[in-house]
Design an enzyme around this catalytic site. Sequence first.
Site, PDB file in Angstrom:
ATOM      1  N   ASN A 136      -3.745   6.199  -0.536  1.00 31.75           N
ATOM      2  CA  ASN A 136      -3.523   6.480   0.870  1.00 31.75           C
ATOM      3  C   ASN A 136      -2.709   7.830   0.932  1.00 31.75           C
ATOM      4  O   ASN A 136      -2.682   8.398   2.098  1.00 31.75           O
ATOM      5  CB  ASN A 136      -2.338   5.374   1.322  1.00 31.75           C
ATOM      6  CG  ASN A 136      -3.276   3.948   1.655  1.00 31.75           C
ATOM      7  OD1 ASN A 136      -4.695   4.308   1.694  1.00 31.75           O
ATOM      8  ND2 ASN A 136      -2.684   2.808   1.785  1.00 31.75           N
TER       9      ASN A 136
ATOM     10  N   HIS B 197      -2.565  -3.136  -5.528  1.00 28.21           N
ATOM     11  CA  HIS B 197      -2.934  -2.371  -4.196  1.00 28.21           C
ATOM     12  C   HIS B 197      -4.240  -3.100  -4.282  1.00 28.21           C
ATOM     13  O   HIS B 197      -5.210  -2.164  -4.764  1.00 28.21           O
ATOM     14  CB  HIS B 197      -2.359  -1.187  -3.970  1.00 28.21           C
ATOM     15  CG  HIS B 197      -2.995  -0.813  -2.730  1.00 28.21           C
ATOM     16  ND1 HIS B 197      -3.040   0.423  -2.422  1.00 28.21           N
ATOM     17  CD2 HIS B 197      -3.187  -1.153  -1.538  1.00 28.21           C
ATOM     18  CE1 HIS B 197      -3.413   0.590  -1.197  1.00 28.21           C
ATOM     19  NE2 HIS B 197      -3.695  -0.322  -0.604  1.00 28.21           N
TER      20      HIS B 197
ATOM     21  N   GLU C  14      -5.714  -0.696  -7.041  1.00 28.91           N
ATOM     22  CA  GLU C  14      -4.637   0.309  -7.581  1.00 28.91           C
ATOM     23  C   GLU C  14      -3.580  -0.302  -8.173  1.00 28.91           C
ATOM     24  O   GLU C  14      -2.650  -0.959  -7.243  1.00 28.91           O
ATOM     25  CB  GLU C  14      -4.415   1.241  -6.366  1.00 28.91           C
ATOM     26  CG  GLU C  14      -3.769   2.352  -6.586  1.00 28.91           C
ATOM     27  CD  GLU C  14      -3.410   3.254  -5.592  1.00 28.91           C
ATOM     28  OE1 GLU C  14      -3.223   2.491  -4.152  1.00 28.91           O
ATOM     29  OE2 GLU C  14      -3.350   4.291  -5.316  1.00 28.91           O
TER      30      GLU C  14
ATOM     31  N   SER D 228       0.977  -1.241   0.005  1.00 26.57           N
ATOM     32  CA  SER D 228      -0.013  -0.038  -0.143  1.00 26.57           C
ATOM     33  C   SER D 228       0.898   1.366  -0.117  1.00 26.57           C
ATOM     34  O   SER D 228       0.182   2.385  -0.158  1.00 26.57           O
ATOM     35  CB  SER D 228      -1.124  -0.091   1.385  1.00 26.57           C
ATOM     36  OG  SER D 228      -0.231   0.010   2.295  1.00 26.57           O
TER      37      SER D 228
END
Length: 719
Positions: free
Chosen positions: A481, A431, A443, A410
Amino acid sequence: MANYRNKGGVAVIELNNPPVNALSFEVRSGLMNALKRAHDDKDVKCIVIHGKGKNFSAGADIKEFGGTKQQKPWITDACRLADESSKPVVAAIAGTALGGGLEVALFCHYRIGTPSCRVGFPEVQIGVLPGAGGTQRLPRLIGVKHSIDMITSGRHVMAEEALKLGILDKIVTDDIIEEGIQFAKSVVGIDVGGRILRNRKVEDAGSKVFDDEISRVKKKYKGYIAPLFCLKAIQASMQLPYDAGMEQELKLFQQLVSSGQAKAQQYTFFAERISARWQLPSGANSQTASPLPVKTAGVIGAGTMGAGIALCLITSGIPTVLVEQDQKFLEKGVKTVEGDLRGSVALKKMTAEQANKAISVLKTSVNLEDLHDVDLVIEAVYENLALKKEIFAKLDKICKSKTILCTNTSSLDIDTIAEATKRRDKVVGTHFFAPAYIMKLQENVYGKDTSAETVATVMALGKRIRKVPVLVGTCDSFVANRMLHPYATEALFLVEEGASPYEVDQALEDFGMPMGMFRVSDLSGLDIGYKVRKEAAKRRGIELTSDTRFVNGERVCLLANVLVEKGRLGIKSGKGWYNYGSPGKREATPDPEVLDTIEEYCRKYDIKKRKISSQEILERMQLAMINEGFKILEEGIVSKPEDIDIIWIYGFGWPKYMGGPMFYANEMKLKNVYRKIRDFHQNYPFSIHWTPSKLLARLSETDLPISKWTSLINSNSKL
Ligand SMILES: CC(C)(COP(=O)(O)OP(=O)(O)OC[C@H]1O[C@@H](n2cnc3c(N)ncnc32)[C@H](O)[C@@H]1OP(=O)(O)O)[C@@H](O)C(=O)NCCC(=O)NCCSC(=O)C[C@@H](O)CCCCCCCCCCCCC(=O)O
């Protein structure tokens, strides 16, 4: 347009607007003219309508909504002659008949379809309702209960079910046009009176059904207005004569089509398709690159993420080897997979047979060597760079030379992981979001050496396993993130300054997020963030304590650390920002102990508290994240704003009826967004995330809509 031919007394009308035969102005006009011709032609005894290519029709041309008024003839005008014709009219359906496409078919006297055809009213998904008689005709065909289900959910109904419901009269196996012609000939001479839906009555289902449905729909589709409008229109079919019902349907359609929700949902529909068209900095793209076949896969790590990813693969029919270093952990992972499959069967999301088929293609192993022959491996061990590098170095030696190596990181650098191998072109980030089996976003992260073929493979894999894949470049924490960071940071600052965590969450949930920030943190586990923060600080040579309020001149808030140190780890420990009664329980209640902790914290640091409005909560959290989104665009980490919106919709549940954060900024007008961000920057100089994005500053000087941002960014022209 629509093509017309007379085949031995059968008028064959072809809807012709590839690829999905959307009912554009030209198609509607063509259809109307063709029906008139068939009606006037004395040689014609019956009529067949079909679609050119793979689909019957995907409905109204969505691009025609918004802006100028829909040009006449509308679908209803075009189809009136089918309804009124004394010659039997047959809809011959292959592929999809959706929305207006199904409405055309419901104007016909008969409907036949291929075994793989699908019908449905997906209008709710683009913020409208079936506005060409669908809400009035379907109840006359299949009753109120089934119509409510189909129209409010927008789900696609497969041929078998459509036959059972009575939408299809026959499923045919051969060439759909030929079958249509034969079927039409077979019903010549039979009075069509009983087949005309407008002449039928809708059974009185009673008003209680609708009261119950309103409550159900409000809960299931929280915040969406279209499903409620659908119910009103269906209820009209029961309460009003046909023509009055049609008028009511049109009125409701017009209200919806001009709503902000419809605009946002239609933007989302196209954004998803735009985002699927990826491009690498080299210029290679989804049109030029071809994916490698993935016949078998491997997953490393049988924890929550690994087991979830394996589940996605096996339920899509991909034979998968799940590898864990320890037999006990492996068994636990398999139990998770089996439990989730049982859950899906119980919820009727799949049949027991499908679940058994999925589990039959899962192999397990405690030996990495068992991955020697798979086409693609997804590593999903915990977030530790050294460990991941070690695994990739081993995989490079074990796997065949064509195998693609994916890491479910991540935040870690893809290039550093790729360096552990001699196949850097075949290393890529995939991800997934927790829970991996449920969350739609994948992702995909390319490194500097990742090949276009590798990217094409993971993008195709994403689609195949029913995810929404989005391609992003490498940067710290990638896109999802990275944008979450300023959003979450502002939430904590708001709490320091006087908002309670519960007020913050309420504001977000009222906006339409499925869960507030603090509830999400409790779900993920506060100890996870705690460890990540400590390790990140250690890497930068900083020692974090709960007394830390500034790091290198930048404001931080470590209130979450204080909670962790009090044993409040979130749902897993029964308490975090909320109280859950006992570990693992989901019902969250505000906790006075948390409020006391915050009070004590603020007293200790002499922080003056004030009343904070929900508007300020939303503006600070969302604008901080939107500003980061513009920085990401500016750095070329994504190639278009639609990528960011799709990431937030499918990764974090941003409501589709709000279109994603970049669309939201577009709706606020960029000059207002920029002005507010600049003001926050002045008021909060110790937060680097408020430094305004240069791209935002330049775009705000123009008044360009979101659809034009990409070409301007790419053209390098002076903005
Ligand atoms: C059909 C699909 C399932 C196919 O999926 P697949 O994965 O195979 O392909 P893609 O999704 O990639 O699609 C290929 C390509 O086609 C484009 N496209 C698809 N559907 C449409 C469409 N309906 N319109 C336009 N374009 C479409 C897609 O964008 C792709 O293009 P690209 O360039 O990216 O390659 C899948 O595509 C799908 O699910 N489609 C949508 C189906 C749908 O939602 N249908 C419902 C449409 S709404 C409708 O039908 C409304 C009708 O009920 C009623 C209309 C009544 C009008 C009455 C007029 C009153 C006027 C009132 C005043 C109006 C005021 C105003 O205008 O503002």
